[in-house]
Design an enzyme around this catalytic site. Structure first.
Site, PDB file in Angstrom:
ATOM      1  N   ASP A 117      82.296  74.183 -55.569  1.00 35.08           N
ATOM      2  CA  ASP A 117      83.259  75.229 -55.887  1.00 35.08           C
ATOM      3  C   ASP A 117      84.650  74.626 -56.083  1.00 35.08           C
ATOM      4  O   ASP A 117      85.067  73.731 -55.332  1.00 35.08           O
ATOM      5  CB  ASP A 117      83.289  76.239 -54.731  1.00 35.08           C
ATOM      6  CG  ASP A 117      84.159  77.431 -55.009  1.00 35.08           C
ATOM      7  OD1 ASP A 117      83.864  78.184 -55.948  1.00 35.08           O
ATOM      8  OD2 ASP A 117      85.148  77.622 -54.269  1.00 35.08           O
ATOM      9  N   GLU A 144      82.176  72.945 -60.639  1.00 35.23           N
ATOM     10  CA  GLU A 144      82.864  74.101 -61.188  1.00 35.23           C
ATOM     11  C   GLU A 144      84.299  73.642 -61.437  1.00 35.23           C
ATOM     12  O   GLU A 144      85.114  73.592 -60.523  1.00 35.23           O
ATOM     13  CB  GLU A 144      82.867  75.286 -60.223  1.00 35.23           C
ATOM     14  CG  GLU A 144      83.534  76.513 -60.840  1.00 35.23           C
ATOM     15  CD  GLU A 144      84.228  77.434 -59.862  1.00 35.23           C
ATOM     16  OE1 GLU A 144      84.432  78.606 -60.195  1.00 35.23           O
ATOM     17  OE2 GLU A 144      84.592  76.978 -58.754  1.00 35.23           O
TER      18      GLU A 144
END
Length: 561
Positions: free
Chosen positions: A223, A284
């Protein structure tokens, strides 16, 4: 150190150099709280996922990615982690996770987990210790604590804004009751950023990686992989008012894409290399160009990076051709596969996004008062065509749960049901991401459409969900679910993931390419396109009435026998 599960080897998933599983895999994102709920409390869980693994096996995916399921107060749906090495009781136990992993591997399905290294929850023991400690202490050095400006430190250290809206700094009250230092949180105030200049943070995440690798996971989706490192001196920065919330459309942002973050992933790459089985890291990383994104997947760093440039490309043949060319060129230049993705838990579902009638910056969401409402039938037609186009491209593809059912964005959620921090921090100016996170429909007439057997759901499901239910579509050869299943089987049978793309001459408004023995045509224009003589239709995104391909349809062709 562990070896690959024997059942994975039995399913033919062992890799060879240059043909590692992640180079061509179709990876299915599961948002645990919305996938399936085994205990009936209205929130999906690990046992619910395990109960539907056969559905995923039938769909034909190679791997699943689990969005956060670790211990969390759930201020941001699990992206605020309080304990990185345990399962939140909402979702089950570590034993449930181990059983899910074993069940997935037994079916030849790999499993990667979400990891959140940019920030923790404010309930993490480290942050609680930092609040109790003094300025300049080792406890505070794990996070981005800074003194404020002004005569009494009453002004935030800089002008940075939170991704979720509002300031990116919060001032604490010291143990003696006086106003104290400020801490950085690029997201919600309950998500303090780690200070990655601190070796203790590096050591802790090595420990976390090994904890899950030792259990047998096949990798990590990371993330905010372009965050972590902030520019020296924390200079002021004002984002473009119409830009996306994660910085993908702007260069030189002092908290995105800093050079030092690559050292983190070189370190992590070494940790994963200690383990057999081609464990993978996927970034990401919202960055302004594909060329910059490709830096995250150099040979000694991560293995994949989400292709957000592709996701954000409008439904126009010239722009799609350009982004496909650029992706294949820039990723191949460093020996990495391109990835392809159309939807995830942070963006408007592509069955709605591709038919929006106004601009919609990433993170804004769509609600009942939004300008440019989507056109439902057009959106689904384009979504099916876009998916058929994407799954024919060489590289790895990501699917988001529910897109195989053709689910649209849920627009008419009541204001009092919304839970995304973006909604609250912008005082309702941005709807945020709840509309793509509504629990899935499995059965048309069951409570909560089969999400559970009690009818409870943490976000309300719309009445129209019944027609999208998995059981309704399973026996319908023309359904979206059937199209996805057929596409994945044909993709595997024809080796498209490890293939090579060759553009073919085509009329205006048409994309045409060959991947191995499969020819792919997508018609973006109003003029029908005749199927070439001597061709047989292997797959079509819509049923064909004759030998012509109508607008917003993709077909896969092979030579007629």
């Amino acid at each position: 150190m562990t070896s690959p599960d024997v059942s994975l080897l039995a399913h033919g998933l062992a890799s060879r150099p240059g043909r590692e599983w992640w180079r061509s895999a179709v990876i299915y994102q599961i948002y645990p709280r919305s996938f399936a709920d085994a205990n009936g409390d209205g929130i999906g869980d690990l046992r619910g996922i395990a109960a539907h693994l056969d559905d995923l096996l039938d769909l034909g995916v190679d791997a699943i990615w689990l969005s956060p399921f670790m211990t969390s107060p759930q201020k941001d749906a699990g992206y605020d982690v309080a304990d990185y090495c345990d399962v939140d009781p909402l979702f089950g136990t570590l034993a449930d996770f181990d059983e899910l992993l074993a069940q997935a591997h037994g079916r030849g399905i790999r499993l990667i987990v979400d990891l959140v290294p940019n920030h923790s929850s404010d309930q993490h023991v480290w942050f609680q210790a930092a609040l109790a400690a003094e300025p300049g202490s080792p406890e505070r050095a794990r996070y981005m604590f800074r003194d404020g400006k002004g005569a009494n430190g009453e002004i935030a250290p800089n002008n940075w804004e939170s991704v979720f809206g509002g300031p990116a700094w919060t001032r604490i009250v010291e143990a003696d009751g006086t106003p104290g230092q400020w801490y950085l949180h690029l997201f919600d105030s309950s998500q303090p950023d780690f200070d990655w200049s601190n070796p203790e943070v590096w050591a802790e995440f090595r420990r976390i990686l090994r904890f899950w690798l030792d259990r047998g996971v096949d990798g990590f989706r990371v993330d905010v992989a372009h965050g972590l490192v902030k520019a020296e001196g924390l200079p002021d920065y004002t984002p473009h008012p119409e830009g996306g919330s994660m910085g993908g459309d702007e260069a030189d942002v002092p908290y995105w894409g800093q050079r030092g973050v690559h050292d983190v992933y070189r370190d992590w790459h070494k940790v994963l290399a200690e383990y057999d089985g081609d464990r993978a890291l996927c970034a990401e990383a919202w960055l302004p160009t594909i060329e910059k994104t490709a830096l995250w997947v150099r040979p000694d760093e991560m293995h994949q990076a989400f292709n957000f440039a592709y996701l954000e490309t409008p439904w126009k043949e010239t722009e799609l051709k350009d982004v496909i060319d650029e992706s294949l060129r820039d990723y191949a230049a460093i020996g990495a596969p391109s990835t392809w993705v159309l939807s995830n838990h942070d963006v408007v579902r592509h069955a709605s996004r591709l038919a929006l009638t106004a601009e919609n910056p990433q993170g804004s969401g769509v609600g009942p008062r939004s300008a440019g409402q989507p056109i439902p039938e057009l959106g689904l037609r384009r979504a099916r065509a876009a998916t058929a186009l994407m799954l024919a491209l060489p590289g790895s593809s990501y699917l988001y749960q529910g897109e195989e059912l053709g689910l649209p964005e849920v627009i008419d959620l009541p204001d009092d049901a919304r839970q995304d921090p973006t909604w609250f921090r912008t005082h309702g100016e941005k709807y945020g991401r709840d509309g793509c996170r509504v629990p899935l429909p499995w059965e048309a007439s069951a409570p909560a459409y089969g999400f559970n057997d009690t009818g409870a759901a943490w976000l309300p499901q719309p009445a129209e969900w019944a027609r999208f239910a998995c059981e309704v579509q399973r026996g319908d050869d023309s359904s979206t679910l059937s199209m996805y299943r057929d596409a994945l089987r044909a993709r595997r049978a024809h080796g498209l993931g490890l293939g090579a793309l060759e553009w073919l001459p085509a009329q205006a408004d048409v994309l045409a390419f060959r991947n191995g023995e499969v020819t792919v045509l997508t018609n973006f224009g109003a003029t029908p396109v005749e199927i070439p003589e001597g061709s047989e239709v292997l797959l079509s995104s819509e049923p064909l009435a004759g030998t012509a391909i109508p607008q917003d349809v993709t077909v896969w062709l092979v030579a007629a026998p």
